[in-house]
Design an enzyme around this catalytic site. Sequence first.
Site, PDB file in Angstrom:
ATOM      1  CG  HIS A 467     -67.432 216.893 101.276  1.00 53.47           C
ATOM      2  ND1 HIS A 467     -67.153 218.202 100.972  1.00 53.47           N
ATOM      3  CD2 HIS A 467     -68.590 216.808 102.113  1.00 53.47           C
ATOM      4  CE1 HIS A 467     -68.435 218.991 101.189  1.00 53.47           C
ATOM      5  NE2 HIS A 467     -69.107 218.004 101.868  1.00 53.47           N
ATOM      6  CD  GLU A 468     -70.713 213.421 102.833  1.00 54.57           C
ATOM      7  OE1 GLU A 468     -70.901 214.039 103.850  1.00 54.57           O
ATOM      8  OE2 GLU A 468     -70.663 214.234 101.790  1.00 54.57           O
ATOM      9  CG  HIS A 471     -69.800 217.119 106.825  1.00 58.86           C
ATOM     10  ND1 HIS A 471     -69.829 218.394 107.170  1.00 58.86           N
ATOM     11  CD2 HIS A 471     -70.194 217.000 105.494  1.00 58.86           C
ATOM     12  CE1 HIS A 471     -70.128 218.922 106.157  1.00 58.86           C
ATOM     13  NE2 HIS A 471     -70.429 218.197 105.191  1.00 58.86           N
ATOM     14  CG  HIS A 474     -67.487 219.768 112.731  1.00 54.84           C
ATOM     15  ND1 HIS A 474     -68.270 220.685 111.752  1.00 54.84           N
ATOM     16  CD2 HIS A 474     -67.311 220.454 113.771  1.00 54.84           C
ATOM     17  CE1 HIS A 474     -68.116 221.923 112.611  1.00 54.84           C
ATOM     18  NE2 HIS A 474     -67.637 221.805 113.568  1.00 54.84           N
TER      19      HIS A 474
END
Length: 675
Positions: A467-468, A471, A474
């Site tokens: 998940h991290e 990010h 991105h």
Amino acid sequence: MNILNKAFETNYNTAPFSKISNEDYIPAFQEAIADTKKEIEDIVGNDQAASFENTIEALSFSGLQLDRISNIFFNLHSAETNDEIEKMAVQIAPMLAELSSDITLNYNLFLRIKEIYDQKDNLTLSPEQDTLLTKYYRDFVRNGALLADDKKKELREIDQEMSVLKLNFAEHVLAETNAYRLHITEKANLDGLPENVVEAAHELAKEKGKEGWIFTLDYPSYIPFMTYASNRELRKELAIAAGKKAFQDNENNNEEVVLKMANLRHKRAKLLGYDSHAHFKLEERMAQDPKTVNSFLNDLLSKGKPAAIREFEELSKYAKEKDGIDHLEKWDASYYSEKLKQEKFNLDDEKLRPYFKLENVLNGVFEIAHKLYGLNFKEIHNIDKYHPEVQTFEVSNESGELVAIFYADFFPRKGKRNGAWMTSYKSQYEKDGHNERPHISIVCNFTRPTATKPSLLTFNEVTTLFHEFGHALHGMLADTVYPTLSGTSVYWDFVELPSQVMENWCYEEDALKLFAKHYETGETIPMEYIAKIKESASFLEGLATVRQLSFGLLDMGWHGQDPSAISNVKEFENEQFKSTQIYPDVKENVMSTSFSHIFDGGYSSGYYSYKWAEVLDADAFDYFKQEGIFSKEVAKKFKDNILSKGGTEHPMKLYKQFRGHEPSVDPLLKRAGLI
């Protein structure tokens, strides 16, 4: 000259952590704030007519050094704080709030922006420039540019008070987390706990000069205890301690802070002409208004609650048959869920752990990023770290060009807040023909290695890392001109799409085969485990969905109406939880006083965005599955239209360019087993 106010003469222009002393920060902020004010004065005092270049572009590139100092300071405030940093933060936050007010309430600056905005239809602007201009105009209006002077003064005072309250909130939660210890001296009380958890608790006790075992409210200690400890009374004690963080009769109580923050946010919104804080915030979101958010949450609740009630009944029946439990309580939830999951799927998190050695999982996520986006990760030891445990990587593309610097910080420490997050030390932007590459960091609180074992992750920790890292992609793949639109600078209900979509690869056989290897034997995770991971992915999903929705509804309760009549935090919270309550209430506990996402993070009026982004991510991953989970073509579309674009265009437009149509809720409902 202060090291923080000059160009960093370091490899890759990285932060010189070891050379910065705490005494450097306040003078550095003072100087950088003065420099930023001077840059603003130069824009306002320019004799030439206002143009996009001399006003909007100049504004976007102002304060870059201040941004870097802020990023360094506030990232350490979250990941490596101490008493000195805590004290300085309380001084620095109002200084920055005041500068922000000085800029957004500068009427002459606003007039220049407005002059350009009023003629924007006659200018030839790129989509990114158009977005930047509109964003600045709106930001100024939304921050009081059109207010009368007395109202501007009031707004400024609110913003300064808010900046300090936010810090108080965070410091109280951290102090409460650090203050609690469950000290066990009798071995029988460890019954049910996995060996590595017991070992870590013993090491912690030794570190604190105690006999026996110590458990804390840090997630790697708390979660396994709640999941595996068969002593129900101790589970209850730990659960109540976690649930009453900052809701106790001591100096860390956050009830007043929460009430003040909710009221100040509402007052600020009214001052700016909005019905509520949620109306103000949602104007800049995909969801647009509280009505849309509430109907989105309640629509999902109507689909999820029947499943949640069935699951609760099944769990209650199971606990009754197994241990004669008459009333299932919150401190029973993880314990019996795990037991039932093991029986149903013969899948035990502890059986999976040996296949998820942290280094292997990290290399796995790197390999997936390589297959999808052509990225290469090389660990480097020639840049400064803020703590010896931090790992640093050079990220390059297939042509060998630098894409980003990546920091990874994985284990709990005294000066580090709980949870997991991605952040940035330096933004990506393009200036004078040079594409400045970003410095991105992820911070987690994973199970530490022990004297006898490496760090072995639970499957939940694996999904957190993915998940991290989503990010982080991105941030790393950002490719915009202006720093204010770069990377994760997107609408808040869009920011979780890259992170949540990344979690999907954790459930795919072809991805797991790359990294899920036994830490001792090197054997790849057995296929039946993979089948069970997939099969159990929607296990008790109704309860999980209702829990998430309850947080979103509580957030909207605090921010979607006038909070001035609320005097009792506990009573108000119970009222908000009425439609989602499944487990009996615990009178000593409140969520709001430690709900950091909405009172310390940026999620006020935005907690719904996790579920909103789940709709996007399920729909997006559905596309990958149709074409193949390592499809270069779909990955290129995702990178070109979403990951690299930041906030340069409206997110729905970007999503439709990637997917070809608006997102459908069906893939999410199917994945969750709700249809």
